[in-house]
Design a protein around this motif. Sequence first.
Motif, PDB file in Angstrom:
ATOM      1  N   MET A  36       0.858  -1.190   0.000  1.00 38.42           N
ATOM      2  CA  MET A  36       0.000   0.000   0.000  1.00 38.42           C
ATOM      3  C   MET A  36       0.895   1.240   0.000  1.00 38.42           C
ATOM      4  N   ARG A  37       0.865   2.001  -1.088  1.00 42.25           N
ATOM      5  CA  ARG A  37       1.813   3.108  -1.185  1.00 42.25           C
ATOM      6  C   ARG A  37       1.298   4.392  -0.533  1.00 42.25           C
ATOM      7  N   ASP A  38      -0.019   4.549  -0.508  1.00 41.76           N
ATOM      8  CA  ASP A  38      -0.583   5.743   0.114  1.00 41.76           C
ATOM      9  C   ASP A  38      -0.999   5.428   1.540  1.00 41.76           C
ATOM     10  N   VAL A  39      -1.119   6.484   2.321  1.00 38.97           N
ATOM     11  CA  VAL A  39      -1.662   6.329   3.667  1.00 38.97           C
ATOM     12  C   VAL A  39      -3.178   6.410   3.552  1.00 38.97           C
ATOM     13  N   PHE A  40      -3.849   5.399   4.068  1.00 36.69           N
ATOM     14  CA  PHE A  40      -5.311   5.399   4.034  1.00 36.69           C
ATOM     15  C   PHE A  40      -5.863   5.580   5.431  1.00 36.69           C
ATOM     16  N   LEU A  41      -6.931   6.362   5.524  1.00 34.93           N
ATOM     17  CA  LEU A  41      -7.587   6.608   6.798  1.00 34.93           C
ATOM     18  C   LEU A  41      -8.904   5.864   6.787  1.00 34.93           C
ATOM     19  N   ASP A  42      -9.319   5.368   7.926  1.00 34.06           N
ATOM     20  CA  ASP A  42     -10.631   4.758   8.102  1.00 34.06           C
ATOM     21  C   ASP A  42     -10.732   3.366   7.475  1.00 34.06           C
ATOM     22  N   ALA A  43     -10.578   2.341   8.289  1.00 39.48           N
ATOM     23  CA  ALA A  43     -10.619   0.963   7.776  1.00 39.48           C
ATOM     24  C   ALA A  43     -11.990   0.586   7.240  1.00 39.48           C
ATOM     25  N   ASN A  44     -13.039   1.262   7.689  1.00 38.39           N
ATOM     26  CA  ASN A  44     -14.374   0.929   7.194  1.00 38.39           C
ATOM     27  C   ASN A  44     -14.564   1.362   5.751  1.00 38.39           C
ATOM     28  N   PHE A  45     -14.176   2.591   5.422  1.00 32.25           N
ATOM     29  CA  PHE A  45     -14.262   3.056   4.037  1.00 32.25           C
ATOM     30  C   PHE A  45     -12.969   3.820   3.757  1.00 32.25           C
ATOM     31  N   PRO A  46     -11.926   3.088   3.371  1.00 31.91           N
ATOM     32  CA  PRO A  46     -10.607   3.721   3.294  1.00 31.91           C
ATOM     33  C   PRO A  46     -10.543   4.844   2.262  1.00 31.91           C
ATOM     34  N   ARG A  47      -9.905   5.923   2.663  1.00 29.99           N
ATOM     35  CA  ARG A  47      -9.618   7.038   1.755  1.00 29.99           C
ATOM     36  C   ARG A  47      -8.242   7.594   2.103  1.00 29.99           C
ATOM     37  N   THR A  48      -7.626   8.228   1.117  1.00 28.78           N
ATOM     38  CA  THR A  48      -6.366   8.912   1.388  1.00 28.78           C
ATOM     39  C   THR A  48      -6.657  10.224   2.131  1.00 28.78           C
ATOM     40  N   ALA A  49      -5.603  10.865   2.581  1.00 24.18           N
ATOM     41  CA  ALA A  49      -5.793  12.133   3.293  1.00 24.18           C
ATOM     42  C   ALA A  49      -6.462  13.165   2.394  1.00 24.18           C
ATOM     43  N   ASP A  50      -6.215  13.103   1.084  1.00 26.86           N
ATOM     44  CA  ASP A  50      -6.894  14.057   0.205  1.00 26.86           C
ATOM     45  C   ASP A  50      -8.201  13.481  -0.353  1.00 26.86           C
ATOM     46  N   LYS A  51      -8.743  12.510   0.367  1.00 27.50           N
ATOM     47  CA  LYS A  51     -10.118  12.027   0.165  1.00 27.50           C
ATOM     48  C   LYS A  51     -10.336  11.198  -1.090  1.00 27.50           C
ATOM     49  N   ARG A  52      -9.287  10.541  -1.530  1.00 32.40           N
ATOM     50  CA  ARG A  52      -9.466   9.627  -2.673  1.00 32.40           C
ATOM     51  C   ARG A  52      -9.919   8.268  -2.168  1.00 32.40           C
ATOM     52  N   VAL A  53     -10.864   7.658  -2.910  1.00 30.29           N
ATOM     53  CA  VAL A  53     -11.343   6.329  -2.514  1.00 30.29           C
ATOM     54  C   VAL A  53     -10.279   5.285  -2.860  1.00 30.29           C
ATOM     55  N   TYR A  54     -10.337   4.177  -2.151  1.00 26.82           N
ATOM     56  CA  TYR A  54      -9.231   3.225  -2.089  1.00 26.82           C
ATOM     57  C   TYR A  54      -8.896   2.578  -3.435  1.00 26.82           C
TER      58      TYR A  54
END
Length: 374
Positions: free
Chosen positions: A1-19
């Motif tokens: 996983m190259r980006d940092v994802f937030l929220d294991a339920n609906f992962p998104r990057t810090a700039d709000k991109r979907v997983y």
Amino acid sequence: MRDVFLDANFPRTADKRVYHLGTRAGEVANRIITVGHHSRAQSIAAQLDGGLDNVFRLESDRGFLLFTGKCNGVPLSIISIGMGYPNMDFMVRELRECVDGEMAIVRLGSCGGLLDIPVGSLAIPRASVALTRNYDYDFAAEESESQKEQPYRISKPAFPDEELHTAMHTAVNAAKPASYKGHILHDTVNASADSFYSSQGRITSFPDHNSNLIEWLIKEVEYVATLEMETFHLFHLASIWSRSNSLTHSASSLSLQASLTVPPDHAPASTSLDEASGARLGPTPHPTPTSSKIRAASVQMIFASRVSQEMITPEDTRALEDWSGRAVLDALAKFPISVSAACSLVHRLHRASTHAQGMQNPHPNIGSVWASLK
Ligand code: R1P
């Protein structure tokens, strides 16, 4: 996983991109054509206003390819998703979180035909069933008679949006070239299989117990005419979303509010902002009620006949994708999309900022990729 994802339920990057799709609000239009193949997506995108030089293109690490541009001045996205239920699931759920308000999604896909009609014919199914492998059946056993389980299952039907279905049928009928020899079916039923091989009755070296599958399907499902792998799941998700969101606020509008970056001046008092980025931190305590349907339809190109075993030629494939793609584009661009009176944050911002677009075209320009397109 190259980006940092937030929220294991609906992962998104810090700039709000979907997983998996890699998209974010402002990159996806409310009107969407979904296909299985990158080259089909690209050839349809080439027909957008200004051609491929005038589109936003995004390919995700997971192989989803998005083009967003304008068709006759109206924002429209084309996405290639690959094959099968899981990819359709990623697409519908993740795009729902990137788009506010009503969505109209048309699958332009290929399929196998179960009727004795020429390859290159089109079907716009009025329903789809799921045809799935039953994992409780013992496929390694010799005899099927002794088992209580059937090797395959057929679901109840899911349905397209009636208006979008009619719009697609009307459009392809009007656009067909004079020389076209195919049929255009609009009242048949599709079956979406969970495999290209076993659940579509193809015989391979695996013990799939499927030699009578197509006969059984035809006996069980009246008017069944086509077999492919995505339409059922699209219809299913779209219809359950639309029914459950007809009156109450949508989860999407909440999460979109969380994903949209807007200048602090435009922020409603009930929303908190991350001071550093200007991004919204979470749902408003008082979500705005919206009526946000997902309208879905499917236009299927019959590439293979399961009756005659004929396959479409590359030349006919190109020609069919070309004119049917154009027809779907034009019809989708003028298909009315409604925005409820108590409308979403995006629409309120849009109404405050411009009078250029009416209720049939709710796309806000603020922060969107189409704002800079011709
Ligand atoms: C199988 O070859 C693939 O082709 C069909 C099936 O649904 C499956 O995805 O559709 P597409 O041509 O849209 O990919």
